[in-house]
Write a protein that holds these residues in place. Structure first.
Motif, PDB file in Angstrom:
ATOM      1  N   LEU A 158      25.012  43.878  40.872  1.00 51.62           N
ATOM      2  CA  LEU A 158      25.841  45.036  40.588  1.00 51.62           C
ATOM      3  C   LEU A 158      27.108  44.945  41.427  1.00 51.62           C
ATOM      4  CD1 LEU A 158      22.982  47.697  40.881  1.00 51.62           C
ATOM      5  CD2 LEU A 158      23.745  46.511  38.809  1.00 51.62           C
ATOM      6  N   LEU A 159      28.251  45.126  40.800  1.00 53.45           N
ATOM      7  CA  LEU A 159      29.529  44.975  41.499  1.00 53.45           C
ATOM      8  C   LEU A 159      30.374  46.225  41.286  1.00 53.45           C
ATOM      9  CD1 LEU A 159      28.940  41.982  39.780  1.00 53.45           C
ATOM     10  CD2 LEU A 159      30.414  41.302  41.669  1.00 53.45           C
ATOM     11  N   ASP A 160      30.635  46.953  42.378  1.00 54.69           N
ATOM     12  CA  ASP A 160      31.348  48.222  42.312  1.00 54.69           C
ATOM     13  C   ASP A 160      32.802  48.035  42.755  1.00 54.69           C
ATOM     14  OD1 ASP A 160      32.058  50.844  42.106  1.00 54.69           O
ATOM     15  OD2 ASP A 160      30.833  51.552  43.776  1.00 54.69           O
ATOM     16  N   GLU A 161      33.706  47.907  41.793  1.00 55.01           N
ATOM     17  CA  GLU A 161      35.136  47.696  42.065  1.00 55.01           C
ATOM     18  C   GLU A 161      35.335  46.616  43.134  1.00 55.01           C
ATOM     19  OE1 GLU A 161      37.647  49.451  40.575  1.00 55.01           O
ATOM     20  OE2 GLU A 161      36.847  51.394  39.980  1.00 55.01           O
ATOM     21  N   PRO A 162      34.727  45.436  42.988  1.00 53.89           N
ATOM     22  CA  PRO A 162      34.714  44.469  44.081  1.00 53.89           C
ATOM     23  C   PRO A 162      36.075  43.852  44.396  1.00 53.89           C
ATOM     24  CG  PRO A 162      33.860  43.461  42.095  1.00 53.89           C
ATOM     25  CD  PRO A 162      34.028  44.928  41.792  1.00 53.89           C
ATOM     26  N   LEU A 163      37.024  43.910  43.466  1.00 57.50           N
ATOM     27  CA  LEU A 163      38.314  43.262  43.675  1.00 57.50           C
ATOM     28  C   LEU A 163      39.433  44.276  43.915  1.00 57.50           C
ATOM     29  CD1 LEU A 163      38.085  40.560  40.842  1.00 57.50           C
ATOM     30  CD2 LEU A 163      37.141  40.495  43.161  1.00 57.50           C
ATOM     31  N   GLY A 164      39.060  45.552  44.032  1.00 55.69           N
ATOM     32  CA  GLY A 164      40.059  46.611  44.112  1.00 55.69           C
ATOM     33  C   GLY A 164      40.965  46.537  45.327  1.00 55.69           C
ATOM     34  N   ALA A 165      40.498  45.955  46.422  1.00 61.96           N
ATOM     35  CA  ALA A 165      41.293  45.924  47.649  1.00 61.96           C
ATOM     36  C   ALA A 165      42.187  44.689  47.749  1.00 61.96           C
ATOM     37  CB  ALA A 165      40.363  45.970  48.862  1.00 61.96           C
ATOM     38  N   LEU A 166      42.120  43.804  46.762  1.00 64.06           N
ATOM     39  CA  LEU A 166      42.880  42.557  46.807  1.00 64.06           C
ATOM     40  C   LEU A 166      44.234  42.715  46.129  1.00 64.06           C
ATOM     41  CD1 LEU A 166      40.015  40.061  45.843  1.00 64.06           C
ATOM     42  CD2 LEU A 166      40.652  40.898  48.117  1.00 64.06           C
ATOM     43  N   ASP A 167      45.210  41.881  46.536  1.00 60.20           N
ATOM     44  CA  ASP A 167      46.510  41.924  45.862  1.00 60.20           C
ATOM     45  C   ASP A 167      46.387  41.313  44.467  1.00 60.20           C
ATOM     46  OD1 ASP A 167      47.202  38.993  45.852  1.00 60.20           O
ATOM     47  OD2 ASP A 167      47.183  39.266  48.021  1.00 60.20           O
ATOM     48  N   LEU A 168      47.397  41.544  43.630  1.00 58.92           N
ATOM     49  CA  LEU A 168      47.316  41.203  42.208  1.00 58.92           C
ATOM     50  C   LEU A 168      47.014  39.730  41.969  1.00 58.92           C
ATOM     51  CD1 LEU A 168      47.610  42.056  39.248  1.00 58.92           C
ATOM     52  CD2 LEU A 168      50.075  41.639  39.458  1.00 58.92           C
ATOM     53  N   LYS A 169      47.725  38.837  42.651  1.00 60.00           N
ATOM     54  CA  LYS A 169      47.546  37.404  42.427  1.00 60.00           C
ATOM     55  C   LYS A 169      46.133  36.968  42.800  1.00 60.00           C
ATOM     56  CE  LYS A 169      49.553  32.869  43.474  1.00 60.00           C
ATOM     57  NZ  LYS A 169      50.617  32.150  44.218  1.00 60.00           N
ATOM     58  N   LEU A 170      45.647  37.432  43.956  1.00 62.28           N
ATOM     59  CA  LEU A 170      44.309  37.060  44.407  1.00 62.28           C
ATOM     60  C   LEU A 170      43.247  37.688  43.507  1.00 62.28           C
ATOM     61  CD1 LEU A 170      42.540  35.593  46.432  1.00 62.28           C
ATOM     62  CD2 LEU A 170      42.779  37.545  47.985  1.00 62.28           C
ATOM     63  N   ARG A 171      43.501  38.901  43.037  1.00 64.61           N
ATOM     64  CA  ARG A 171      42.549  39.572  42.156  1.00 64.61           C
ATOM     65  C   ARG A 171      42.354  38.777  40.863  1.00 64.61           C
ATOM     66  NH1 ARG A 171      44.694  44.368  42.341  1.00 64.61           N
ATOM     67  NH2 ARG A 171      45.548  44.611  40.246  1.00 64.61           N
ATOM     68  N   LYS A 172      43.460  38.294  40.300  1.00 67.24           N
ATOM     69  CA  LYS A 172      43.372  37.503  39.069  1.00 67.24           C
ATOM     70  C   LYS A 172      42.622  36.190  39.317  1.00 67.24           C
ATOM     71  CE  LYS A 172      47.408  39.349  36.672  1.00 67.24           C
ATOM     72  NZ  LYS A 172      46.663  39.799  35.471  1.00 67.24           N
ATOM     73  N   GLN A 173      42.868  35.576  40.471  1.00 73.97           N
ATOM     74  CA  GLN A 173      42.166  34.339  40.821  1.00 73.97           C
ATOM     75  C   GLN A 173      40.668  34.582  40.972  1.00 73.97           C
ATOM     76  OE1 GLN A 173      43.665  32.414  44.406  1.00 73.97           O
ATOM     77  NE2 GLN A 173      41.728  31.338  44.711  1.00 73.97           N
ATOM     78  N   MET A 174      40.321  35.688  41.644  1.00 73.12           N
ATOM     79  CA  MET A 174      38.913  36.014  41.856  1.00 73.12           C
ATOM     80  C   MET A 174      38.212  36.385  40.546  1.00 73.12           C
ATOM     81  SD  MET A 174      37.854  35.537  44.926  1.00 73.12           S
ATOM     82  CE  MET A 174      36.337  36.488  44.911  1.00 73.12           C
ATOM     83  N   GLN A 175      38.935  36.967  39.596  1.00 71.77           N
ATOM     84  CA  GLN A 175      38.353  37.253  38.282  1.00 71.77           C
ATOM     85  C   GLN A 175      37.838  35.964  37.643  1.00 71.77           C
ATOM     86  OE1 GLN A 175      41.257  39.270  35.835  1.00 71.77           O
ATOM     87  NE2 GLN A 175      41.565  40.889  37.323  1.00 71.77           N
ATOM     88  N   ILE A 176      38.674  34.933  37.677  1.00 67.99           N
ATOM     89  CA  ILE A 176      38.297  33.646  37.084  1.00 67.99           C
ATOM     90  C   ILE A 176      37.097  33.053  37.811  1.00 67.99           C
ATOM     91  CG2 ILE A 176      39.085  31.273  36.677  1.00 67.99           C
ATOM     92  CD1 ILE A 176      41.953  32.474  36.445  1.00 67.99           C
ATOM     93  N   GLU A 177      37.140  33.103  39.148  1.00 70.99           N
ATOM     94  CA  GLU A 177      36.064  32.504  39.941  1.00 70.99           C
ATOM     95  C   GLU A 177      34.745  33.244  39.722  1.00 70.99           C
ATOM     96  OE1 GLU A 177      37.193  32.199  44.015  1.00 70.99           O
ATOM     97  OE2 GLU A 177      38.965  30.989  43.605  1.00 70.99           O
ATOM     98  N   LEU A 178      34.798  34.573  39.659  1.00 70.42           N
ATOM     99  CA  LEU A 178      33.577  35.363  39.460  1.00 70.42           C
ATOM    100  C   LEU A 178      32.946  35.059  38.103  1.00 70.42           C
ATOM    101  CD1 LEU A 178      33.979  39.033  40.758  1.00 70.42           C
ATOM    102  CD2 LEU A 178      32.152  37.431  41.277  1.00 70.42           C
ATOM    103  N   LYS A 179      33.776  34.984  37.081  1.00 69.57           N
ATOM    104  CA  LYS A 179      33.264  34.712  35.739  1.00 69.57           C
ATOM    105  C   LYS A 179      32.634  33.321  35.684  1.00 69.57           C
ATOM    106  CE  LYS A 179      32.654  35.540  31.343  1.00 69.57           C
ATOM    107  NZ  LYS A 179      31.644  36.516  30.897  1.00 69.57           N
ATOM    108  N   LYS A 180      33.274  32.330  36.286  1.00 69.28           N
ATOM    109  CA  LYS A 180      32.716  30.972  36.326  1.00 69.28           C
ATOM    110  C   LYS A 180      31.383  30.954  37.065  1.00 69.28           C
ATOM    111  CE  LYS A 180      36.936  28.149  36.069  1.00 69.28           C
ATOM    112  NZ  LYS A 180      37.830  27.248  36.841  1.00 69.28           N
ATOM    113  N   LEU A 181      31.330  31.688  38.188  1.00 73.26           N
ATOM    114  CA  LEU A 181      30.105  31.731  38.988  1.00 73.26           C
ATOM    115  C   LEU A 181      28.977  32.381  38.201  1.00 73.26           C
ATOM    116  CD1 LEU A 181      28.870  31.207  41.810  1.00 73.26           C
ATOM    117  CD2 LEU A 181      29.614  33.509  42.453  1.00 73.26           C
TER     118      LEU A 181
END
Length: 357
Positions: A158-181
């Motif tokens: 369960l992930l509750d707004e896990p990327l909300g505190a990150l800046d836009l560029k890092l948030r987009k990068q983490m979206q890709i990484e999370l989906k791959k994982l």
């Protein structure tokens, strides 16, 4: 055939006699990435907390792999939660944070080291095992939190707004990484966000929530291209919602009228029995304008042009006072001047009829 791993049945949750979750039912498939999407206060985090066991439903049931867990404590459910604030132990290094749950379970040291090093590789933190938490960036802290949550091999993460505190560029990068994982591990993810783009980019299915109910569940394409209510249409992406008058309904075709223009649209299963207000949804990328009157067109005035990177965004105003947004990806063509009279047009197949609800 898909295997259902999580089922919520007729969940109601009250705080001080006020219903914040209103009879929600939901099924999640094993290995699915499901996102609960909606504005602040819609009930998505409360729903997640009920799944996790941090909140008990007022009524209704929660089943994990077919077994009732609505009255079980969080540590008796094989689910883990990743929070926006990471909830890491600042006095421990990266290795010890990830290893914490294994140490509590008294797993032997050799297995702990093997599993933690494998997890560090999965979350791309090799070489960081001795690093203190305070010495990490926001993205690295989030990876540690994810690694710590996955180390026990939960049935659902369960992930509750896990990327909300990150800046836009890092948030987009983490979206890709999370989906791959998620795809690599084939673990079921239930993800909470208010960010429509994030939900569309990452999810297998999206449950759009509003005021304690689920307004629509579907694939990102369904949610964007075929919204079922005015709220979903307006909340997901930018949209034109043109008030319409239904003139005639056949089996698969509906005659609608707006701005003194009549159009036949193909649309199955449209329910107008409740006599709610009806709207024609047309996405801005499907709208065009011209100086010459087309066969079908809405007479309008150019109000504004805006340059937005990959496109020009134009706002026009129809004779009835309706503002309509147009996206034009041909940035090289000459723009028609502000205040000029134009005709707005779009194709019948690009129209989706939605109700007020």
């Amino acid at each position: 055939m898909s295997e259902i791993i999580l089922e919520m049945d007729n969940i109601i949750k009250k705080f001080d006699n006020q219903e914040v979750i209103k009879n929600i039912s939901l099924k999640v498939d094993k290995g699915e990435f499901l996102t609960l999407l909606g504005p602040s206060g819609c009930g998505k985090t409360t729903t997640l907390r009920i799944i996790a066991g941090f909140e008990n439903p007022t009524s209704g049931s929660v089943l994990l792999e077919g077994k009732h867990v609505e009255n079980k404590q969080p540590n008796d459910r094989n689910v883990n939660t990743v929070f926006q604030n990471y909830a890491l132990f600042p006095h421990m290094n990266v290795f010890d944070n990830i290893a914490y749950a294994l140490k509590i379970r008294r797993v032997n040291k050799i297995e702990i080291k093997e599993r933690v090093m494998k997890m560090l590789s999965l979350v791309q933190l090799e070489g960081y095992e001795k690093r203190k938490i305070d010495g990490l960036s926001g993205g690295q802290k989030q990876r540690v939190a994810i690694g710590r949550s996955l180390i026990n091999k939960p049935k659902i993460l369960l992930l509750d707004e896990p990327l909300g505190a990150l800046d836009l560029k890092l948030r987009k990068q983490m979206q890709i990484e999370l989906k791959k994982l998620q795809k690599k591990l084939q673990i079921t993810f239930v993800y909470v966000t208010h960010d429509q783009e994030e939900a569309l980019n990452m999810s297998d299915r999206i449950a759009v929530m509003n005021e304690g109910i689920i307004e629509q569940i579907g694939s990102p394409e369904d949610i964007y291209e075929r919204p079922e209510t005015k709220f979903v249409a307006s909340f997901i992406g930018e949209s034109n919602l043109i008030k319409t008058r239904i003139k005639k309904i056949d089996e698969e075709k509906i005659s609608v009228e707006f701005d003194k223009n009549e159009m036949i649209v193909n649309y199955k299963n449209y329910d107008n029995s409740k006599n709610k207000e009806s709207y024609a949804l047309v996405r801005p990328e499907n709208v065009k304008y011209t100086r010459e009157k087309p066969q079908f067109g809405i007479k309008s005035i150019i109000k504004e042009h805006s340059y937005i990177g990959s496109m020009i965004k134009t706002i026009v105003e129809s004779e009835s006072g309706q503002e309509i947004i147009v996206y034009d990806y041909d940035k090289k063509k000459d723009l028609i001047g502000i205040g000029s009279e134009v005709w707005i047009y779009f194709e019948p197949e690009d129209v989706v009829l939605v109700e007020e609800g």
